[in-house]
Design a protein around this motif. Structure first.
Motif, PDB file in Angstrom:
ATOM      1  N   LYS A  11       1.563   6.451  -7.037  1.00  0.00           N
ATOM      2  CA  LYS A  11       0.475   7.319  -7.499  1.00  0.00           C
ATOM      3  C   LYS A  11       0.811   8.795  -7.273  1.00  0.00           C
ATOM      4  O   LYS A  11       0.461   9.654  -8.104  1.00  0.00           O
ATOM      5  N   ALA A  12       1.503   9.098  -6.178  1.00  0.00           N
ATOM      6  CA  ALA A  12       1.905  10.480  -5.934  1.00  0.00           C
ATOM      7  C   ALA A  12       2.907  10.942  -6.985  1.00  0.00           C
ATOM      8  O   ALA A  12       2.856  12.095  -7.452  1.00  0.00           O
ATOM      9  N   TYR A  53       2.102   4.608   4.760  1.00  0.00           N
ATOM     10  CA  TYR A  53       0.740   4.096   4.643  1.00  0.00           C
ATOM     11  C   TYR A  53       0.307   3.492   5.978  1.00  0.00           C
ATOM     12  O   TYR A  53       1.050   2.727   6.598  1.00  0.00           O
ATOM     13  N   VAL A  82       5.972   7.975   1.073  1.00  0.00           N
ATOM     14  CA  VAL A  82       4.637   7.855   1.665  1.00  0.00           C
ATOM     15  C   VAL A  82       4.689   6.875   2.834  1.00  0.00           C
ATOM     16  O   VAL A  82       5.347   5.836   2.744  1.00  0.00           O
ATOM     17  N   GLY A 107       0.814  -1.216   0.000  1.00  0.00           N
ATOM     18  CA  GLY A 107       0.000   0.000   0.000  1.00  0.00           C
ATOM     19  C   GLY A 107       0.844   1.261   0.000  1.00  0.00           C
ATOM     20  O   GLY A 107       0.509   2.259  -0.657  1.00  0.00           O
ATOM     21  N   PRO A 109      -3.868  -2.648  -1.634  1.00  0.00           N
ATOM     22  CA  PRO A 109      -3.440  -2.292  -2.998  1.00  0.00           C
ATOM     23  C   PRO A 109      -4.077  -3.214  -4.029  1.00  0.00           C
ATOM     24  O   PRO A 109      -3.924  -4.432  -3.958  1.00  0.00           O
ATOM     25  N   GLU A 125       2.230   1.593  -3.498  1.00  0.00           N
ATOM     26  CA  GLU A 125       1.165   2.013  -4.401  1.00  0.00           C
ATOM     27  C   GLU A 125       0.885   3.506  -4.268  1.00  0.00           C
ATOM     28  O   GLU A 125       0.803   4.236  -5.274  1.00  0.00           O
ATOM     29  N   GLN A 126       0.774   3.991  -3.040  1.00  0.00           N
ATOM     30  CA  GLN A 126       0.461   5.410  -2.851  1.00  0.00           C
ATOM     31  C   GLN A 126       1.626   6.296  -3.262  1.00  0.00           C
ATOM     32  O   GLN A 126       1.419   7.384  -3.822  1.00  0.00           O
TER      33      GLN A 126
END
Length: 773
Positions: free
Chosen positions: A551-552, A605, A603, A544, A723, A547-548
């Protein structure tokens, strides 16, 4: 609900290929492991292979007694061995010298008293491993032998092994009406023996001293926790201890014991030289925590039409000498003591106690394997008492999404228990071979079994496990994703212990950023913590975070492009190295979009928080759940008590299949390990002394023993917050395997068989007695 069903004639254990995206990489593909080729060729560097110029070799002296008072330790003879540079004991530790995953109660070296057979007493560093062994043998320890506490039921009234008593934790769960009773009641007393993780890579590591710090290269499941515990034991700041993950040869919940790390670091600091240690197999069997042995008393109540009314259970786990992860193992055992069933009323009373037996801690399944063996035996007893089909009884009581557990927690995770069990029940049965080769008969190629005497049996089991940290544990993971041109670099301290996280991390970034080349930075304490590689949590939590972060990075990349094009960046995609708009037009290449910049995001999470259990064992203790079903088919020679597990059919809810090949490997491995625990594996001790600390005497399944594994269904129903909706898949495969195999053996023999592993004498002797009557 989408699920994988095996095609007719498909090879058992091989799910059909997932529908593949256009790219040759990303989610849903059979992307190969980045460490796979090196491991196959023998060039991968495991912890036992690492080297440094001028290194010394470490050896540990271990106690030959499970309980004793240490009157004195004389190291003078050891120091006179040529090549010896240092001998250390607990008195040499500059910090407090104690460690523990959940409760800090274990000394790096035994001092004053010894609490288990194989406990470290001293350590030596020498120029050659033979010199280190000779020196360790010359350390003179004056022991006063004490009576060991080896019966966990007697631990309640025995002299305390620790000052804070022998009970590590008591957990009581009261749910519903305590006076509720059913029309039909069945009872049972069950026992599960100690199982070892039996990973093949030996425990080892290397410590390199600096002027004011020490570097450790170790096989671990949680680098940051190791760092903090080592620093405390040595009286250092965490910044003065740096850990880098060395190649891990399997873990299955273990490698969380930091005694070796502290010993290595102290020897390195004391000698000013790099120090290496490789533990012997005997040291590993005697030293690290194993699966908790369990004694369980159960009473199930049901209506005459087969609806569960109440489950009562008393659970006693033997934690060995130190706490390790016993408190959380007990929590899983108690919380899931009724299984994945709707149970309106329950009273569960659980204890985990200290004894002078071998230490116990985390192992794949984390307490659920033991209780699954008991509650599924109870369901079969109940089905017999009701004259119902065992599968129908389970289907009638199976949990669904939105149902309530005995802890009062609502199951918000997908809970396809009925689909999983039905898939196993509907799968084709293996057909008997008219003239089977001797190798596939019970007993193997030795031709100990004769075909006319063999009985075939079938059994079913379902299981549930809690995912991630529990009971208010602050679970999180940190990851960094860096994009430069068309290459992505991932930095994450998650420990790759063989579960394939490196592959999944690569696939997640490929899917989100549309790049094929993903480089993985080393896992070390120079970056933020990613938590432990236990509890089937890394795919969800560290995945996760990755993934974040990816995406950022994507948002930061696409925002100015969308602004220039006059469209929302949400309408842009990265595909095949190009920036593509919603209408399919290629706007520019990824390299042109990056334009020499470095785009980086870090990140942390955090999954949804959990809460501690209250005084009645009620609370939202788990972030998510995973479910599994098994059907076992066995052949039994009743005269000799020999068993061959012919096939295990399994179905599992996985949230989302990220890598079909890797998921299949996890499932097959978990099933085989569960089969070992059902009929082969038992760490035997007598008065606390381990009697079979080697693979000569501790038997694990070989390729000949391994059953065929047929995957009936992989149910994909996205887990909220995870995720791509993927659940961790490492623990569920093992949970109900032993229970299903035991049920199949009972079906073949008519015996109660309340103990696991089931030994030949457990079958042959009772049946011989029946024949003699």
């Amino acid at each position: 609900m989408p699920e994988y069903q095996p095609e007719a004639g498909a090879e058992p254990g091989r799910p059909p290929e997932a529908e593949q995206p256009a790219e040759e990489f990303g989610i849903g593909r059979n992307v190969l492991r980045p460490d796979g080729l090196g491991k196959a060729r023998g060039s991968f560097v495991f912890a036992s292979d690492i080297w440094a110029d001028g290194l010394l070799w470490a050896e540990v002296l271990r106690s030959p007694y499970p309980s004793a008072r240490i009157r004195s330790i004389d190291c003078s003879e050891a120091l006179r061995v040529p090549g010896v540079h240092a001998v250390i004991t607990q008195e040499d530790l500059p910090g407090h010298g104690y460690f523990g995953a959940e409760l800090v109660d274990q000394p790096v070296f035994a001092h004053e008293v010894v609490r288990f057979y194989g406990e470290p007493v001293a350590a030596v560093a020498a120029e050659h491993p033979a010199a280190a062994r000779r020196a360790a043998a010359r350390i003179r320890v004056d022991y006063e032998l004490l009576e060991p506490v080896t019966d966990p039921e007697k631990a309640f009234t025995a002299e305390p092994i620790h000052l804070d008593g022998n009970v590590i934790r008591h957990l009581e769960i009261r749910h519903g009406d305590p006076a509720a009773a059913g029309d039909v009641v069945v009872e049972g007393l069950y026992e599960v023996a100690m199982q070892d993780q039996a990973f093949l890579g030996p425990e080892g590591g290397l410590a390199i001293p600096g002027e004011d710090h020490v570097e450790l290269y170790v096989a671990s499941t949680w680098l940051h926790s190791d760092r903090d515990q080592v620093a405390q034991c040595l009286g250092l700041e965490p910044s003065q201890v740096r850990l880098t993950l060395a190649g891990v040869g399997g873990a299955f919940g273990q490698r969380g014991d930091v005694a070796m790390q502290v010993q290595l670091a102290l020897l390195a600091l004391k000698t000013g030289r790099p120090v290496k240690m490789i533990q012997s197999r005997e040291d590993m069997f005697c030293g690290h925590p194993h699966r908790h042995p369990a004694r369980m008393r159960y009473r199930h109540h049901a209506t005459r039409d087969g609806k569960l009314v109440k489950v009562e259970a008393q659970i006693l786990l033997d934690g060995g000498a130190y706490a390790a992860t016993s408190a959380s193992v007990l929590a899983q055992a108690c919380c899931f003591a009724a299984g994945p069933y709707v149970v309106p009323n329950a009273h569960i009373d659980g204890y985990v106690v200290r004894t002078n037996n071998p230490p116990a801690g985390s192992m794949r399944g984390h307490g659920t394997v033991q209780v699954a063996f008991a509650y599924e035996a109870q369901m079969d007893k109940l089905a017999a008492a009701l004259d119902m089909d065992p599968v129908d009884l389970r289907l009638r009581n199976a949990l669904s999404t939105g149902d309530v557990l005995i802890t009062g927690q609502v199951v918000n995770s997908p809970a396809p228990v009925r689909e999983l069990l039905q898939a196993c029940a509907d799968a084709p049965m293996p057909q008997p071979i008219p003239k089977p080769p001797p190798a596939i008969l019970p007993g193997g190629a030795g031709r100990t079994a004769e075909l006319p005497t063999i009985r075939r049996g079938t059994g079913f089991a379902v299981g549930i496990v809690g995912l991630l940290g529990s009971e208010g544990y602050e679970d999180y993971a940190t990851a960094t994703v860096r994009l430069e041109n068309d290459v992505a670099l991932v930095t994450c301290a998650a420990a790759e212990v063989g579960q394939g996280f490196l592959t999944l991390a690569t696939q997640i970034v490929q899917e989100i950023l549309g790049v094929e080349q993903v480089e993985l930075g080393p896992a070390d304490t120079g970056s933020g913590s990613s938590g432990p590689s236990v509890g089937s949590r890394q795919t969800w939590v560290s995945g996760g975070a990755i993934e974040q972060a990816a995406k950022a990075v994507r948002r930061k990349l696409l925002a100015p492009i969308g602004e220039r094009l006059g469209m929302s960046p949400e309408l842009l995609r990265i595909r095949d190295g190009n920036i593509v708009s919603y209408d399919g037009i290629v706007r520019m290449t990824l390299a042109e979009a990056v334009a020499g910049r470095v785009i980086e995001e870090t990140v942390t999470y955090r999954p949804a928080p959990t809460t501690p259990l209250d005084a009645n064992g009620q609370g939202d203790a788990f972030a998510g759940f995973a479910f599994v079903a098994h059907r076992a088919v066995v052949d039994v020679d009743p005269e000799l008590g020999l068993v061959r597990v012919v096939e295990v059919t399994t179905a599992q809810d996985v949230g989302k299949v990220l890598n079909p090949l890797q998921l299949t490997g996890q499932i097959e491995g978990g099933v085989v390990q569960g089969a070992g625990g059902a009929v082969l594996e038992e760490l035997i001790s007598a008065r606390g002394q381990v009697l079979n600390p080697s693979f000569t005497d501790y038997l694990i399944p070989t390729a000949v023993d391994a059953p065929d594994v047929r995957i009936a269904a992989l149910v994909e129903e996205a887990e909220p917050g995870a995720p791509f909706g993927a659940k961790g898949a490492g623990e569920p495969p093992i949970i109900g395997v032993g229970a299903a195999i035991a049920a199949a053996i009972r079906n073949a023999t008519g015996l109660e068989l309340p103990r696991m592993p089931i030994r030949p004498q457990d079958i042959a002797l009772p049946l011989a007695g029946q024949r003699a009557q």
